[in-house]
Design a protein around this motif. Structure first.
Motif, PDB file in Angstrom:
ATOM      1  N   VAL A 278       0.865  -1.164   0.000  1.00  0.00           N
ATOM      2  CA  VAL A 278       0.000   0.000   0.000  1.00  0.00           C
ATOM      3  C   VAL A 278       0.908   1.221   0.000  1.00  0.00           C
ATOM      4  O   VAL A 278       1.722   1.396   0.907  1.00  0.00           O
ATOM      5  CB  VAL A 278      -0.911   0.000   1.245  1.00  0.00           C
ATOM      6  CG1 VAL A 278      -1.656   1.315   1.365  1.00  0.00           C
ATOM      7  CG2 VAL A 278      -1.874  -1.173   1.193  1.00  0.00           C
ATOM      8  N   SER A 279       0.806   2.027  -1.042  1.00  0.00           N
ATOM      9  CA  SER A 279       1.612   3.250  -1.104  1.00  0.00           C
ATOM     10  C   SER A 279       0.921   4.251  -2.011  1.00  0.00           C
ATOM     11  O   SER A 279       0.054   3.890  -2.807  1.00  0.00           O
ATOM     12  CB  SER A 279       3.025   2.950  -1.629  1.00  0.00           C
ATOM     13  OG  SER A 279       3.011   2.793  -3.028  1.00  0.00           O
TER      14      SER A 279
ATOM     15  N   ALA B 282       0.970   3.497  -5.817  1.00  0.00           N
ATOM     16  CA  ALA B 282       0.090   2.486  -6.402  1.00  0.00           C
ATOM     17  C   ALA B 282      -1.216   3.122  -6.864  1.00  0.00           C
ATOM     18  O   ALA B 282      -1.729   4.057  -6.237  1.00  0.00           O
ATOM     19  CB  ALA B 282      -0.206   1.398  -5.378  1.00  0.00           C
ATOM     20  N   ARG B 283      -1.749   2.614  -7.961  1.00  0.00           N
ATOM     21  CA  ARG B 283      -3.072   3.050  -8.402  1.00  0.00           C
ATOM     22  C   ARG B 283      -4.087   2.601  -7.356  1.00  0.00           C
ATOM     23  O   ARG B 283      -4.116   1.428  -6.983  1.00  0.00           O
ATOM     24  CB  ARG B 283      -3.388   2.415  -9.758  1.00  0.00           C
ATOM     25  CG  ARG B 283      -4.707   2.850 -10.312  1.00  0.00           C
ATOM     26  CD  ARG B 283      -4.895   2.339 -11.739  1.00  0.00           C
ATOM     27  NE  ARG B 283      -6.299   2.369 -12.056  1.00  0.00           N
ATOM     28  CZ  ARG B 283      -6.948   1.399 -12.648  1.00  0.00           C
ATOM     29  NH1 ARG B 283      -6.312   0.315 -13.037  1.00  0.00           N
ATOM     30  NH2 ARG B 283      -8.223   1.500 -12.881  1.00  0.00           N
ATOM     31  N   HIS B 284      -4.886   3.537  -6.867  1.00  0.00           N
ATOM     32  CA  HIS B 284      -5.877   3.172  -5.856  1.00  0.00           C
ATOM     33  C   HIS B 284      -7.106   4.042  -6.006  1.00  0.00           C
ATOM     34  O   HIS B 284      -7.060   5.152  -6.539  1.00  0.00           O
ATOM     35  CB  HIS B 284      -5.293   3.250  -4.436  1.00  0.00           C
ATOM     36  CG  HIS B 284      -4.738   4.590  -4.072  1.00  0.00           C
ATOM     37  ND1 HIS B 284      -5.438   5.502  -3.336  1.00  0.00           N
ATOM     38  CD2 HIS B 284      -3.547   5.164  -4.351  1.00  0.00           C
ATOM     39  CE1 HIS B 284      -4.700   6.581  -3.149  1.00  0.00           C
ATOM     40  NE2 HIS B 284      -3.551   6.404  -3.765  1.00  0.00           N
TER      41      HIS B 284
ATOM     42  N   GLU C  36     -10.602   1.320   0.383  1.00  0.00           N
ATOM     43  CA  GLU C  36      -9.664   1.844  -0.609  1.00  0.00           C
ATOM     44  C   GLU C  36      -9.007   0.636  -1.277  1.00  0.00           C
ATOM     45  O   GLU C  36      -8.383  -0.195  -0.604  1.00  0.00           O
ATOM     46  CB  GLU C  36      -8.612   2.730   0.062  1.00  0.00           C
ATOM     47  CG  GLU C  36      -7.756   3.498  -0.900  1.00  0.00           C
ATOM     48  CD  GLU C  36      -8.476   4.653  -1.594  1.00  0.00           C
ATOM     49  OE1 GLU C  36      -7.883   5.233  -2.501  1.00  0.00           O
ATOM     50  OE2 GLU C  36      -9.629   4.982  -1.228  1.00  0.00           O
ATOM     51  N   ARG C  37      -9.169   0.527  -2.580  1.00  0.00           N
ATOM     52  CA  ARG C  37      -8.609  -0.603  -3.332  1.00  0.00           C
ATOM     53  C   ARG C  37      -7.279  -0.186  -3.950  1.00  0.00           C
ATOM     54  O   ARG C  37      -7.226   0.766  -4.736  1.00  0.00           O
ATOM     55  CB  ARG C  37      -9.574  -1.032  -4.430  1.00  0.00           C
ATOM     56  CG  ARG C  37      -9.021  -2.132  -5.304  1.00  0.00           C
ATOM     57  CD  ARG C  37     -10.017  -2.563  -6.354  1.00  0.00           C
ATOM     58  NE  ARG C  37      -9.429  -3.571  -7.220  1.00  0.00           N
ATOM     59  CZ  ARG C  37     -10.100  -4.570  -7.752  1.00  0.00           C
ATOM     60  NH1 ARG C  37     -11.403  -4.694  -7.513  1.00  0.00           N
ATOM     61  NH2 ARG C  37      -9.500  -5.428  -8.539  1.00  0.00           N
ATOM     62  N   TYR C  38      -6.214  -0.878  -3.600  1.00  0.00           N
ATOM     63  CA  TYR C  38      -4.901  -0.704  -4.221  1.00  0.00           C
ATOM     64  C   TYR C  38      -4.838  -1.751  -5.306  1.00  0.00           C
ATOM     65  O   TYR C  38      -4.778  -2.951  -5.036  1.00  0.00           O
ATOM     66  CB  TYR C  38      -3.789  -0.816  -3.174  1.00  0.00           C
ATOM     67  CG  TYR C  38      -3.812   0.384  -2.268  1.00  0.00           C
ATOM     68  CD1 TYR C  38      -2.977   1.455  -2.513  1.00  0.00           C
ATOM     69  CD2 TYR C  38      -4.715   0.480  -1.217  1.00  0.00           C
ATOM     70  CE1 TYR C  38      -3.015   2.593  -1.712  1.00  0.00           C
ATOM     71  CE2 TYR C  38      -4.766   1.608  -0.421  1.00  0.00           C
ATOM     72  CZ  TYR C  38      -3.916   2.658  -0.674  1.00  0.00           C
ATOM     73  OH  TYR C  38      -3.968   3.775   0.102  1.00  0.00           O
ATOM     74  N   HIS C  39      -4.880  -1.300  -6.548  1.00  0.00           N
ATOM     75  CA  HIS C  39      -5.275  -2.113  -7.692  1.00  0.00           C
ATOM     76  C   HIS C  39      -4.090  -2.614  -8.511  1.00  0.00           C
ATOM     77  O   HIS C  39      -3.155  -1.863  -8.790  1.00  0.00           O
ATOM     78  CB  HIS C  39      -6.200  -1.252  -8.571  1.00  0.00           C
ATOM     79  CG  HIS C  39      -6.791  -1.970  -9.722  1.00  0.00           C
ATOM     80  ND1 HIS C  39      -7.772  -2.927  -9.570  1.00  0.00           N
ATOM     81  CD2 HIS C  39      -6.539  -1.880 -11.043  1.00  0.00           C
ATOM     82  CE1 HIS C  39      -8.102  -3.383 -10.759  1.00  0.00           C
ATOM     83  NE2 HIS C  39      -7.374  -2.773 -11.667  1.00  0.00           N
TER      84      HIS C  39
ATOM     85  N   LEU D  17      -1.400  -4.735  -8.323  1.00  0.00           N
ATOM     86  CA  LEU D  17      -0.080  -4.465  -7.764  1.00  0.00           C
ATOM     87  C   LEU D  17       1.025  -5.380  -8.301  1.00  0.00           C
ATOM     88  O   LEU D  17       2.204  -5.091  -8.096  1.00  0.00           O
ATOM     89  CB  LEU D  17      -0.129  -4.574  -6.241  1.00  0.00           C
ATOM     90  CG  LEU D  17      -1.067  -3.590  -5.542  1.00  0.00           C
ATOM     91  CD1 LEU D  17      -1.110  -3.871  -4.059  1.00  0.00           C
ATOM     92  CD2 LEU D  17      -0.648  -2.161  -5.830  1.00  0.00           C
TER      93      LEU D  17
END
Length: 167
Positions: free
Chosen positions: A25-26, A29-31, A40-43, A45
C-alpha cells in the motif's frame, strides 16, 4: 572456502523493478475508493503470470527463521511462471535475487530487506533464494503456478555469499 559479503538494501519498487514487483500500500500504487466509500482498493499491484497451460494457485508457506550471518549457497528459479509472496505474520524478511537468464554469480546477487507490509512478486525466470524469514516462523500468502512441466531449477553457488546483520 572464501565467502563474499552480500550487502542488504531496503526494498523499493525502483530497486526491485528488474526482478519483479513490490506489493504494498503506497501513494505510488493506483488506488481508488469502492464499497460505498468504505474501502480503498490498491489495484493491480503485481503481474501474476501462470505461464502457458498453467493456472494461478494460492497457498500459505510457513518459513522457519534464519539467523544472520546467513550463507547463500544456492538459488532457484521458476521458468514457467511468476511467484508472489505477501507476509502475513508482521515480521521483516529478506529476499535474495538475480536477473533471469544464465545461472547467477555472486556479483549478480542483490539482497533486500523487506518490511512486514511489503510483498514481492518474482517475474518468470528470476533467480531467487528460498524464503528467508527473520526473527521467528512467519507465514506468507503465495500466489504461483500449478500445471504441467518442471517449474523449479536449482543451482549451487561457488563460492557462496554471506549476509551479515544490517549495521
Amino acid at each position: 572456502m572464501t565467502f563474499n559479503n552480500l550487502p542488504i538494501a531496503p526494498l523499493t519498487p525502483d530497486a526491485f523493478a528488474p526482478y519483479g514487483d513490490v506489493i504494498e500500500v503506497s501513494g505510488q500504487a493506483r488506488h481508488f475508493t469502492i464499497n460505498d466509500g468504505n474501502t480503498e482498493r490498491y489495484h493491480d499491484l503485481a503481474h501474476i503470470d501462470p505461464g502457458p497451460n498453467g493456472k494461478a494457485i494460492v497457498s500459505i508457506f510457513r518459513g522457519l527463521p534464519r539467523q544472520l550471518p546467513f550463507t547463500v549457497s544456492m538459488m532457484e528459479r521458476h521458468p514457467q511462471g511468476s511467484q508472489a509472496f505477501m507476509p502475513l505474520s508482521g515480521h521483516p524478511y529478506l529476499v535474495v535475487v538475480a536477473p533471469a537468464g544464465a545461472a547467477p554469480t555472486l556479483d549478480s546477487l542483490r539482497v533486500f530487506l523487506c518490511q512486514s507490509t511489503q510483498g514481492v512478486n518474482y517475474r518468470t525466470g528470476v533467480w531467487h533464494h528460498p524464503l528467508l524469514a527473520l526473527d521467528q516462523a512467519s507465514d506468507f500468502l503465495v500466489i504461483d503456478r500449478s500445471g504441467p512441466g518442471e517449474n523449479c531449477d536449482v543451482v549451487n553457488l561457488s563460492p557462496p555469499g554471506i549476509i551479515n546483520a544490517a549495521d
